[in-house]
Scaffold this motif. Structure first.
Motif, PDB file in Angstrom:
ATOM      1  N   ARG A 283      -8.504   1.985   2.571  1.00 59.80           N
ATOM      2  CA  ARG A 283      -8.397   2.676   1.069  1.00 59.80           C
ATOM      3  C   ARG A 283      -7.487   2.606   0.911  1.00 59.80           C
ATOM      4  O   ARG A 283      -6.590   2.567   0.953  1.00 59.80           O
ATOM      5  CB  ARG A 283      -8.969   4.160   1.720  1.00 59.80           C
ATOM      6  N   LEU A 284      -7.914   2.289  -1.203  1.00 55.59           N
ATOM      7  CA  LEU A 284      -6.058   2.323  -2.006  1.00 55.59           C
ATOM      8  C   LEU A 284      -5.688   3.696  -2.472  1.00 55.59           C
ATOM      9  O   LEU A 284      -6.833   4.520  -2.468  1.00 55.59           O
ATOM     10  CB  LEU A 284      -6.857   1.043  -2.748  1.00 55.59           C
ATOM     11  N   ALA A 285      -4.713   3.908  -3.242  1.00 52.59           N
ATOM     12  CA  ALA A 285      -4.306   4.826  -3.385  1.00 52.59           C
ATOM     13  C   ALA A 285      -4.695   4.877  -5.141  1.00 52.59           C
ATOM     14  O   ALA A 285      -5.469   3.782  -5.335  1.00 52.59           O
ATOM     15  CB  ALA A 285      -2.562   5.307  -3.604  1.00 52.59           C
ATOM     16  N   LEU A 286      -4.609   5.651  -5.664  1.00 49.15           N
ATOM     17  CA  LEU A 286      -5.074   5.784  -7.333  1.00 49.15           C
ATOM     18  C   LEU A 286      -4.446   4.965  -7.904  1.00 49.15           C
ATOM     19  O   LEU A 286      -5.367   3.456  -8.753  1.00 49.15           O
ATOM     20  CB  LEU A 286      -5.547   7.090  -8.067  1.00 49.15           C
ATOM     21  N   GLU A 287      -3.083   5.119  -8.265  1.00 48.95           N
ATOM     22  CA  GLU A 287      -2.095   4.376  -9.060  1.00 48.95           C
ATOM     23  C   GLU A 287      -2.678   2.353  -8.546  1.00 48.95           C
ATOM     24  O   GLU A 287      -2.205   2.163  -9.676  1.00 48.95           O
ATOM     25  CB  GLU A 287      -0.960   4.587  -8.776  1.00 48.95           C
ATOM     26  N   ASP A 288      -2.474   2.110  -7.198  1.00 47.88           N
ATOM     27  CA  ASP A 288      -2.698   0.506  -6.262  1.00 47.88           C
ATOM     28  C   ASP A 288      -3.711   0.032  -7.199  1.00 47.88           C
ATOM     29  O   ASP A 288      -3.863  -0.936  -7.344  1.00 47.88           O
ATOM     30  CB  ASP A 288      -2.222   0.965  -4.947  1.00 47.88           C
ATOM     31  N   ALA A 289      -5.152   1.301  -7.249  1.00 45.36           N
ATOM     32  CA  ALA A 289      -6.414   0.377  -7.298  1.00 45.36           C
ATOM     33  C   ALA A 289      -6.373   0.224  -8.961  1.00 45.36           C
ATOM     34  O   ALA A 289      -6.991  -0.657  -9.460  1.00 45.36           O
ATOM     35  CB  ALA A 289      -7.436   1.673  -7.181  1.00 45.36           C
ATOM     36  N   LYS A 290      -5.409   1.010  -9.393  1.00 49.25           N
ATOM     37  CA  LYS A 290      -5.641   1.249 -11.362  1.00 49.25           C
ATOM     38  C   LYS A 290      -4.978  -0.420 -11.805  1.00 49.25           C
ATOM     39  O   LYS A 290      -5.516  -0.831 -12.315  1.00 49.25           O
ATOM     40  CB  LYS A 290      -5.308   2.585 -12.017  1.00 49.25           C
ATOM     41  N   ALA A 291      -3.686  -0.901 -10.294  1.00 49.71           N
ATOM     42  CA  ALA A 291      -3.236  -1.506 -11.035  1.00 49.71           C
ATOM     43  C   ALA A 291      -3.615  -3.291 -10.970  1.00 49.71           C
ATOM     44  O   ALA A 291      -3.538  -4.081 -11.036  1.00 49.71           O
ATOM     45  CB  ALA A 291      -1.864  -1.213 -10.300  1.00 49.71           C
TER      46      ALA A 291
END
Length: 71
Positions: free
Chosen positions: A39-47
């Motif tokens: 599961r990814l952190a929000l900022e990582d998923a956005k990147a």
């Protein structure tokens, strides 16, 4: 940092790309992961999503209707 509640596998499925491509983007962006269900952190998923979008539609190209002028 919040969580996007998206896994690497889900991003790959949503954007119709191989999981290995998302792994590659994680490596390029310095995003830690263990497996495709990470599961990814929000900022990582956005990147990652931003990079996918950039690679799919590079700056300077347009998919807008009406780009062709009929004269």
């Amino acid at each position: 940092m919040g969580f996007a509640d998206l896994s690497i596998a889900e991003i790959a499925a949503d954007y119709s790309i191989p999981v290995e491509k998302v792994f590659s983007l994680c490596n390029q962006l310095g995003i830690a992961y263990k497996h495709q269900k990470t599961r990814l952190a929000l900022e990582d998923a956005k990147a990652i999503i931003s990079q996918i979008s950039f690679e799919t539609h590079p700056k300077g190209t347009s998919d807008l209707v009406g780009d062709d002028e009929d004269t």
